[in-house]
Write a protein that holds these residues in place. Sequence first.
Motif, PDB file in Angstrom:
ATOM      1  N   ILE A  46      20.390  14.801 -41.582  1.00 24.93           N
ATOM      2  CA  ILE A  46      21.003  16.026 -42.077  1.00 24.93           C
ATOM      3  C   ILE A  46      19.936  16.873 -42.779  1.00 24.93           C
ATOM      4  O   ILE A  46      19.273  16.392 -43.706  1.00 24.93           O
ATOM      5  N   PRO A  47      19.735  18.126 -42.370  1.00 20.49           N
ATOM      6  CA  PRO A  47      18.783  18.996 -43.074  1.00 20.49           C
ATOM      7  C   PRO A  47      19.176  19.166 -44.537  1.00 20.49           C
ATOM      8  O   PRO A  47      20.363  19.195 -44.876  1.00 20.49           O
ATOM      9  N   THR A  48      18.176  19.290 -45.400  1.00 23.63           N
ATOM     10  CA  THR A  48      18.436  19.345 -46.839  1.00 23.63           C
ATOM     11  C   THR A  48      19.335  20.507 -47.225  1.00 23.63           C
ATOM     12  O   THR A  48      20.099  20.413 -48.194  1.00 23.63           O
ATOM     13  N   GLU A  49      19.269  21.620 -46.472  1.00 19.10           N
ATOM     14  CA  GLU A  49      20.089  22.776 -46.844  1.00 19.10           C
ATOM     15  C   GLU A  49      21.574  22.534 -46.644  1.00 19.10           C
ATOM     16  O   GLU A  49      22.417  23.292 -47.144  1.00 19.10           O
ATOM     17  N   ARG A  57      19.382  11.936 -45.921  1.00 17.24           N
ATOM     18  CA  ARG A  57      20.797  11.877 -45.572  1.00 17.24           C
ATOM     19  C   ARG A  57      20.954  11.823 -44.060  1.00 17.24           C
ATOM     20  O   ARG A  57      20.346  12.605 -43.329  1.00 17.24           O
ATOM     21  N   PHE A  58      21.796  10.902 -43.593  1.00 14.99           N
ATOM     22  CA  PHE A  58      21.988  10.681 -42.167  1.00 14.99           C
ATOM     23  C   PHE A  58      23.470  10.540 -41.856  1.00 14.99           C
ATOM     24  O   PHE A  58      24.303  10.390 -42.757  1.00 14.99           O
ATOM     25  N   ALA A  59      23.788  10.596 -40.584  1.00 12.10           N
ATOM     26  CA  ALA A  59      25.141  10.293 -40.118  1.00 12.10           C
ATOM     27  C   ALA A  59      25.024   9.565 -38.790  1.00 12.10           C
ATOM     28  O   ALA A  59      24.050   9.739 -38.049  1.00 12.10           O
ATOM     29  N   LEU A  60      26.018   8.753 -38.494  1.00  9.14           N
ATOM     30  CA  LEU A  60      26.107   8.079 -37.205  1.00  9.14           C
ATOM     31  C   LEU A  60      27.212   8.754 -36.405  1.00  9.14           C
ATOM     32  O   LEU A  60      28.355   8.828 -36.852  1.00  9.14           O
ATOM     33  N   ILE A 133      30.377   8.619 -38.963  1.00 10.12           N
ATOM     34  CA  ILE A 133      30.158   7.834 -40.182  1.00 10.12           C
ATOM     35  C   ILE A 133      29.134   8.593 -41.014  1.00 10.12           C
ATOM     36  O   ILE A 133      27.991   8.793 -40.593  1.00 10.12           O
ATOM     37  N   THR A 134      29.530   9.008 -42.219  1.00  8.26           N
ATOM     38  CA  THR A 134      28.749   9.940 -43.014  1.00  8.26           C
ATOM     39  C   THR A 134      28.188   9.285 -44.274  1.00  8.26           C
ATOM     40  O   THR A 134      28.389   8.099 -44.528  1.00  8.26           O
ATOM     41  N   THR A 135      27.523  10.108 -45.069  1.00  7.87           N
ATOM     42  CA  THR A 135      27.004   9.694 -46.378  1.00  7.87           C
ATOM     43  C   THR A 135      27.421  10.713 -47.428  1.00  7.87           C
ATOM     44  O   THR A 135      27.899  11.800 -47.117  1.00  7.87           O
ATOM     45  N   GLY A 143      29.066  20.362 -46.750  1.00  8.66           N
ATOM     46  CA  GLY A 143      27.975  20.933 -45.960  1.00  8.66           C
ATOM     47  C   GLY A 143      27.554  20.015 -44.831  1.00  8.66           C
ATOM     48  O   GLY A 143      27.276  20.476 -43.707  1.00  8.66           O
ATOM     49  N   GLN A 144      27.514  18.714 -45.097  1.00 10.71           N
ATOM     50  CA  GLN A 144      27.123  17.765 -44.054  1.00 10.71           C
ATOM     51  C   GLN A 144      28.152  17.754 -42.923  1.00 10.71           C
ATOM     52  O   GLN A 144      27.790  17.722 -41.740  1.00 10.71           O
ATOM     53  N   ILE A 145      29.434  17.778 -43.272  1.00 11.33           N
ATOM     54  CA  ILE A 145      30.476  17.760 -42.244  1.00 11.33           C
ATOM     55  C   ILE A 145      30.401  19.016 -41.385  1.00 11.33           C
ATOM     56  O   ILE A 145      30.541  18.946 -40.153  1.00 11.33           O
ATOM     57  N   ARG A 146      30.152  20.151 -42.021  1.00  8.24           N
ATOM     58  CA  ARG A 146      30.036  21.399 -41.252  1.00  8.24           C
ATOM     59  C   ARG A 146      28.824  21.356 -40.322  1.00  8.24           C
ATOM     60  O   ARG A 146      28.874  21.873 -39.209  1.00  8.24           O
ATOM     61  N   PHE A 147      27.731  20.755 -40.768  1.00  8.75           N
ATOM     62  CA  PHE A 147      26.565  20.610 -39.896  1.00  8.75           C
ATOM     63  C   PHE A 147      26.871  19.702 -38.713  1.00  8.75           C
ATOM     64  O   PHE A 147      26.469  19.973 -37.571  1.00  8.75           O
TER      65      PHE A 147
END
Length: 384
Positions: A46-49, A57-60, A133-135, A143-147
Amino acid sequence: MDYVKTLSDLVAIDTTVPPGNNYRLALEYLVPHFEGAGFQSELVEIPTEFCEGRTGRFALISHRKSQAKPRLIFYGHIDVVPAQGWPAFEPRVENGKMFGRGSADMKGGIVGLLIGLNKMADREYKYDVSIMITTDEELSQSGQIRFLKRFLEPVAGSIVWSLDSNTGGVAIAGLGALQVDIKINGKSVHSGLSHLGTNAVEQAVPVMNALLELKSKITAKRSAVPAHPDTGLKFMEPRLNINMIHGGLKSNIVPDECTITVDRRLIPEETLEEADNEIRDLLGKFKDIRWEISYGLRVPTVPPANGPAVERLEKLIKEVTGTSGRFGEMGSGDMGIIVHEEWQGQDFGLGVIRTESNIHGKDEFVYLKDIEDLGEIISRYLSE
């Protein structure tokens, strides 16, 4: 799959946030498990922005595509809250329970999903299925979910099954959240000359008393949505809690600042604007106190989930466990509003959490039978 070993291995990986140092290690451990169940999987950085400047930060993301079938996305997170005073990352099994941080919230739910997928490995699916699967769920992750949306398309009209949920019924609603910092501004002087200053801590006292009066009015409200029986509540209830107070530098200095942190939880019938106005109207009555307000977490409420997807899951829970029902959870998360407003989809939940599991507390545990039952329910739900 030896699911007890899989869960034990997963719990032993310390994914505490903050700092979230072992996210990649935990997700890499899961990749072959999902691939072994017939899913194409990738680890996404996941990009920092998109994660408030946090790094690592990562996701599967995993897929088993069946185009032209209804879209179903399973959601879970790998991060856990901090633990102190017990061997939280040395999982142990006793009397049908596994103890360890994250065993119930919510690595046990992920393992239950793997059980269900393995049962269906050589069978046709009723749905077009993806897994996310998120963090950072225990911090914030909108923001991570939107990415990650770009890796999950199509999402429009999708069914999203949150594994970060209680067992025993379908979770059809959650609490909204409004977290507010109220800073009282004073004037610092030597304590012996306090008549020349303004004590911000003392001025915070009547503000807190007023907040407690507001709390009694708020907590008297009731939602039309039933609460999970394990909570001891009949219906969902709103909350207002003063959870932190910070003020003062030294015992002989009159403090010039005091910050009151308020955590407000909203039932589905309330809005963020209404909750915000309640607090601002209260503060506006203090004409001789200088205050300012800032915001943390803001999670809007969404209407309760309903319809055939919920009805089918409710029926299967009854078949497998003998109990069922629909309830609202007394917790909050970022997924519901994104699914409802941005994806025009439906978000509901079933996991392995029980009130007695003591998630976020010492000696968190999960019942192994609940994990097995979740796997069976998932396999039946996926079946044609």
